[in-house]
Structures are given as structure tokens and as C-alpha cells.
Scaffold this motif. Sequence first.
Motif, PDB file in Angstrom:
ATOM      1  N   UNK A   1       0.778  -1.358   0.115  1.00 24.08           N
ATOM      2  CA  UNK A   1      -0.141  -0.126  -0.141  1.00 24.08           C
ATOM      3  C   UNK A   1       0.957   1.306  -0.022  1.00 24.08           C
ATOM      4  N   UNK A   2       0.347   2.393  -0.703  1.00 22.34           N
ATOM      5  CA  UNK A   2       0.971   3.649  -0.444  1.00 22.34           C
ATOM      6  C   UNK A   2       0.861   4.325   0.753  1.00 22.34           C
ATOM      7  N   UNK A   3       1.987   4.674   1.357  1.00 21.76           N
ATOM      8  CA  UNK A   3       1.864   5.311   2.581  1.00 21.76           C
ATOM      9  C   UNK A   3       2.102   6.931   2.607  1.00 21.76           C
ATOM     10  N   UNK A   4       1.861   7.393   1.306  1.00 27.41           N
ATOM     11  CA  UNK A   4       2.150   8.854   0.997  1.00 27.41           C
ATOM     12  C   UNK A   4       3.695   9.067   0.919  1.00 27.41           C
ATOM     13  N   UNK A   5       3.761  10.553   1.088  1.00 26.56           N
ATOM     14  CA  UNK A   5       3.177  11.595   1.366  1.00 26.56           C
ATOM     15  C   UNK A   5       2.009  11.755   0.098  1.00 26.56           C
ATOM     16  N   UNK A   6       0.917  12.538   0.716  1.00 30.50           N
ATOM     17  CA  UNK A   6      -0.265  12.638  -0.157  1.00 30.50           C
ATOM     18  C   UNK A   6      -1.278  13.264   0.575  1.00 30.50           C
ATOM     19  N   UNK A   7      -2.643  12.984   0.189  1.00 33.67           N
ATOM     20  CA  UNK A   7      -3.663  13.387   1.085  1.00 33.67           C
ATOM     21  C   UNK A   7      -3.700  12.715   2.313  1.00 33.67           C
TER      22      UNK A   7
ATOM     23  N   UNK B   1      19.417   6.803 -14.836  1.00 35.20           N
ATOM     24  CA  UNK B   1      19.253   8.276 -14.299  1.00 35.20           C
ATOM     25  C   UNK B   1      18.910   8.414 -12.788  1.00 35.20           C
ATOM     26  N   UNK B   2      19.637   9.254 -12.141  1.00 40.75           N
ATOM     27  CA  UNK B   2      19.095   9.660 -11.001  1.00 40.75           C
ATOM     28  C   UNK B   2      17.872  10.311 -10.888  1.00 40.75           C
ATOM     29  N   UNK B   3      16.877  10.418  -9.946  1.00 38.47           N
ATOM     30  CA  UNK B   3      15.806  10.704  -9.792  1.00 38.47           C
ATOM     31  C   UNK B   3      15.500  11.596  -8.891  1.00 38.47           C
ATOM     32  N   UNK B   4      14.792  12.734  -8.967  1.00 42.83           N
ATOM     33  CA  UNK B   4      14.325  13.523  -7.844  1.00 42.83           C
ATOM     34  C   UNK B   4      12.709  13.459  -7.713  1.00 42.83           C
ATOM     35  N   UNK B   5      12.109  12.702  -6.994  1.00 47.98           N
ATOM     36  CA  UNK B   5      10.760  12.635  -6.890  1.00 47.98           C
ATOM     37  C   UNK B   5      10.241  13.765  -6.033  1.00 47.98           C
ATOM     38  N   UNK B   6       9.445  14.699  -6.772  1.00 51.25           N
ATOM     39  CA  UNK B   6       8.875  15.843  -6.349  1.00 51.25           C
ATOM     40  C   UNK B   6       7.349  16.213  -6.431  1.00 51.25           C
ATOM     41  N   UNK B   7       6.717  16.391  -5.275  1.00 55.04           N
ATOM     42  CA  UNK B   7       5.366  16.482  -5.443  1.00 55.04           C
ATOM     43  C   UNK B   7       4.883  17.978  -4.794  1.00 55.04           C
ATOM     44  N   UNK B   8       3.926  18.334  -5.431  1.00 57.01           N
ATOM     45  CA  UNK B   8       3.430  19.655  -4.995  1.00 57.01           C
ATOM     46  C   UNK B   8       2.609  19.348  -3.613  1.00 57.01           C
TER      47      UNK B   8
ATOM     48  N   UNK C   1       6.998  18.106  -1.333  1.00 61.88           N
ATOM     49  CA  UNK C   1       7.474  16.764  -0.927  1.00 61.88           C
ATOM     50  C   UNK C   1       8.641  16.470  -1.805  1.00 61.88           C
ATOM     51  N   UNK C   2       9.750  16.126  -1.219  1.00 60.58           N
ATOM     52  CA  UNK C   2      10.926  15.810  -2.060  1.00 60.58           C
ATOM     53  C   UNK C   2      11.775  14.600  -1.566  1.00 60.58           C
ATOM     54  N   UNK C   3      12.324  13.729  -2.504  1.00 60.62           N
ATOM     55  CA  UNK C   3      13.355  12.648  -2.124  1.00 60.62           C
ATOM     56  C   UNK C   3      14.355  12.504  -3.376  1.00 60.62           C
TER      57      UNK C   3
ATOM     58  N   UNK D   1      18.658  10.344  -0.117  1.00 58.81           N
ATOM     59  CA  UNK D   1      18.451  11.347   0.871  1.00 58.81           C
ATOM     60  C   UNK D   1      16.947  10.825   1.480  1.00 58.81           C
ATOM     61  N   UNK D   2      16.602  11.438   2.635  1.00 67.77           N
ATOM     62  CA  UNK D   2      15.250  11.145   3.333  1.00 67.77           C
ATOM     63  C   UNK D   2      14.144  11.905   2.614  1.00 67.77           C
ATOM     64  N   UNK D   3      13.252  11.201   2.625  1.00 60.96           N
ATOM     65  CA  UNK D   3      11.693  12.120   2.149  1.00 60.96           C
ATOM     66  C   UNK D   3      11.625  13.397   3.038  1.00 60.96           C
ATOM     67  N   UNK D   4      11.435  14.649   2.488  1.00 63.26           N
ATOM     68  CA  UNK D   4      11.533  15.748   3.063  1.00 63.26           C
ATOM     69  C   UNK D   4      10.432  16.763   2.513  1.00 63.26           C
ATOM     70  N   UNK D   5      10.036  17.711   3.516  1.00 66.83           N
ATOM     71  CA  UNK D   5       9.340  18.925   3.115  1.00 66.83           C
ATOM     72  C   UNK D   5      10.166  19.900   2.982  1.00 66.83           C
ATOM     73  N   UNK D   6      10.133  20.662   1.538  1.00 64.71           N
ATOM     74  CA  UNK D   6      11.022  21.657   1.365  1.00 64.71           C
ATOM     75  C   UNK D   6      10.310  22.694   0.613  1.00 64.71           C
TER      76      UNK D   6
END
Length: 227
Positions: A64-70, A112-119, A126-128, A138-143
Amino acid sequence: MKLLALDTAANFCSVAVLDVETASVLSESSQDIGKGHAERLMAAIEQVLSDAMLSITDIGKIAVSIGPGSFTGVRVGVSTARGFALALGCEAVGISTLQALAYDAQKSFPGRQVLSIIDARRDELYAQFFGKDGSAASDPMVTSLQALLPRLEDIAGEYVLSGSGAALINEKLCQPLDIATTAATASIEAFARLGAVLVGEAPRPLYLRGLDVKPQQGFVLKRKAEE
């Protein structure tokens, strides 16, 4: 073993069944419903199981997806996964939305390296960061956009962006980065395939920040004064 994958962390209500032994997705459904996951999820699970000619008792693992999200969507998915796991006596594992977005990105941009980035709204993201092998860098973060831009200007071309915050990043970069997806969540197949190899504790929501709501102070009763 048959694995049931769930994702209700964003606008989609997504369910899939994966045959772990053959690595084949037997059935899947992804509906863009916006809100109302609690009312739609069980019906989606029933339909996907029926399409795969399985019953819930055939499931041996749940991802299951644990977020971040709604906040509400994450709670719906995690509580459903934990409930089924308890009833079936099987393992349930959680996969972050950021990790699943990176998985999808590396399918489109191998090596390729990835930056996962959610508005995340409120001028937050939200980024990692993830390495070329898919491991977390990196750790998941709020930035914020302002905090990320200097780092990205120094590594132009090295990273692929994946998630709903990708366009926000590229609007500000002198050299835009490749974008794998601008969705707020990953494919349900990503959660299923990551869940098949993951071993861990029971899933817990990954919120990263506090609730977006505040108590309604007008309804707080004042303490009666001592006589």
C-alpha cells in the motif's frame, strides 16, 4: 503468491493484483476520483479480484502507498491494508509515493538519478533524491522551491524529475530537466512490484507535515469558573 496493491494517497483510487512468481500483473484498475476513496476502494478491490478470477482469501501479501499525499486518502489505504492483513494473516508492507514515482521514472530513463517531487501546496514540496540504482539518496522531506533550486542548478542534466512538482521546478531552472511524469502519484504497477520485494514492518502513514486543518475555536467550551 498473489499480491494485492493499493494506492489512495492522491487523486487516483488504484488497485492491482500481481502474481509474484510469474511477475505478471493479473488485473488492475486506476480511477481518477479526486476524493471519496473510502466509498470507492472496496468496490475497486472486488472488481480487480473478480477480473483476476480470485477471491480475497487467495491474497498472500498486501502493498500500500503510505504517502506523502492526501491525509484522508493515505489513512484509507493504510487502514484497509492493515485490516486485510490482520484478517488474512498475511504480510502488509508500505511503499512511499516518492519511491514509487522514482521507480516509474527509471523505467522511462534507465540509469538516471531521480528527484521525486510532489506539489504539497502552501508553497511547499515533498521531495526525495534517488540514485541510479533506485536506492534512496536522501530522506523524504518537506522543502521549498527556493531551497531546492540552488542544488539543482549545480547538477543540471543529471536528474530526472518525477511527480506533480516537476513543472514548478523546471519553470525556474535555466536548464530544464527531463520529466518522467507530472502526476501526484505513481502507477499502481510500481507499488505492486516494489511491494513484491519489500520486507518490513506493518505500513504506517508518511505524512511529513502536520494536518492542514485547525481546531474550530468558536466551538471550544470555556472551563467553568471555580465558585
